[in-house]
Write a protein that holds these residues in place. Structure first.
Motif, PDB file in Angstrom:
ATOM      1  N   MET A  43       0.823  -1.187   0.000  1.00 20.33           N
ATOM      2  CA  MET A  43       0.000   0.000   0.000  1.00 20.33           C
ATOM      3  C   MET A  43       0.875   1.262   0.000  1.00 20.33           C
ATOM      4  O   MET A  43       0.603   2.199  -0.705  1.00 20.33           O
ATOM      5  N   ARG A  44       1.932   1.257   0.817  1.00 16.29           N
ATOM      6  CA  ARG A  44       2.816   2.419   0.889  1.00 16.29           C
ATOM      7  C   ARG A  44       3.406   2.722  -0.486  1.00 16.29           C
ATOM      8  O   ARG A  44       3.459   3.880  -0.903  1.00 16.29           O
ATOM      9  N   THR A  45       3.848   1.695  -1.177  1.00 14.40           N
ATOM     10  CA  THR A  45       4.436   1.881  -2.502  1.00 14.40           C
ATOM     11  C   THR A  45       3.437   2.521  -3.452  1.00 14.40           C
ATOM     12  O   THR A  45       3.773   3.454  -4.180  1.00 14.40           O
ATOM     13  N   GLN A  46       2.214   2.044  -3.425  1.00 15.28           N
ATOM     14  CA  GLN A  46       1.189   2.588  -4.315  1.00 15.28           C
ATOM     15  C   GLN A  46       0.891   4.049  -4.003  1.00 15.28           C
ATOM     16  O   GLN A  46       0.768   4.869  -4.908  1.00 15.28           O
ATOM     17  N   VAL A  47       0.786   4.375  -2.733  1.00 23.01           N
ATOM     18  CA  VAL A  47       0.489   5.756  -2.340  1.00 23.01           C
ATOM     19  C   VAL A  47       1.635   6.682  -2.727  1.00 23.01           C
ATOM     20  O   VAL A  47       1.420   7.748  -3.304  1.00 23.01           O
ATOM     21  N   LEU A  48       2.867   6.273  -2.422  1.00 22.52           N
ATOM     22  CA  LEU A  48       4.006   7.130  -2.728  1.00 22.52           C
ATOM     23  C   LEU A  48       4.288   7.226  -4.225  1.00 22.52           C
ATOM     24  O   LEU A  48       4.830   8.221  -4.689  1.00 22.52           O
ATOM     25  N   THR A  49       3.896   6.225  -4.968  1.00 25.63           N
ATOM     26  CA  THR A  49       4.025   6.299  -6.418  1.00 25.63           C
ATOM     27  C   THR A  49       3.010   7.293  -6.978  1.00 25.63           C
ATOM     28  O   THR A  49       3.329   8.121  -7.829  1.00 25.63           O
ATOM     29  N   ALA A  50       1.793   7.228  -6.463  1.00 24.89           N
ATOM     30  CA  ALA A  50       0.735   8.133  -6.927  1.00 24.89           C
ATOM     31  C   ALA A  50       0.935   9.556  -6.414  1.00 24.89           C
ATOM     32  O   ALA A  50       0.613  10.524  -7.106  1.00 24.89           O
ATOM     33  N   TYR A  51       1.450   9.687  -5.195  1.00 24.08           N
ATOM     34  CA  TYR A  51       1.603  10.991  -4.546  1.00 24.08           C
ATOM     35  C   TYR A  51       3.001  11.108  -3.924  1.00 24.08           C
ATOM     36  O   TYR A  51       3.158  11.054  -2.715  1.00 24.08           O
ATOM     37  N   PRO A  52       4.023  11.274  -4.766  1.00 24.42           N
ATOM     38  CA  PRO A  52       5.385  11.344  -4.222  1.00 24.42           C
ATOM     39  C   PRO A  52       5.576  12.585  -3.348  1.00 24.42           C
ATOM     40  O   PRO A  52       4.945  13.618  -3.563  1.00 24.42           O
ATOM     41  N   ARG A  53       6.431  12.459  -2.363  1.00 24.90           N
ATOM     42  CA  ARG A  53       6.662  13.555  -1.415  1.00 24.90           C
ATOM     43  C   ARG A  53       7.463  14.697  -2.044  1.00 24.90           C
ATOM     44  O   ARG A  53       7.359  15.827  -1.613  1.00 24.90           O
ATOM     45  N   LEU A  54       8.270  14.416  -3.057  1.00 24.10           N
ATOM     46  CA  LEU A  54       8.982  15.431  -3.834  1.00 24.10           C
ATOM     47  C   LEU A  54       9.658  16.493  -2.970  1.00 24.10           C
ATOM     48  O   LEU A  54       9.504  17.690  -3.171  1.00 24.10           O
ATOM     49  N   GLY A  55      10.417  16.058  -1.986  1.00 27.63           N
ATOM     50  CA  GLY A  55      11.154  16.992  -1.148  1.00 27.63           C
ATOM     51  C   GLY A  55      10.336  17.671  -0.072  1.00 27.63           C
ATOM     52  O   GLY A  55      10.759  18.674   0.488  1.00 27.63           O
TER      53      GLY A  55
END
Length: 59
Positions: free
Chosen positions: A1-13
């Motif tokens: 789930m974490r991978t999917q969320v961060l792929t869809a909504y990266p923190r980008l700094g």
């Protein structure tokens, strides 16, 4: 789930940018809560946030 969320909504700094703003607040209000947090190494804790650590290694 974490991978999917961060792929869809990266923190980008996000952590670094938030810390920069946090430190600016601490400089402007040296008696405030932000300054106390900076004095207690908040930057190291923010840098170690699991989502930021994940983002560094996922790329």
């Amino acid at each position: 789930m974490r991978t999917q969320v961060l792929t869809a909504y990266p923190r980008l700094g996000f952590g670094a940018e938030f810390l920069e703003l946090f430190m600016d607040q601490a400089a402007r209000k040296p008696d405030g809560a932000a300054a106390a947090a900076v004095d207690s190494e908040v930057g190291a804790r923010m840098s170690a946030h699991p989502l930021d650590a994940y983002s560094r290694f996922a790329n």
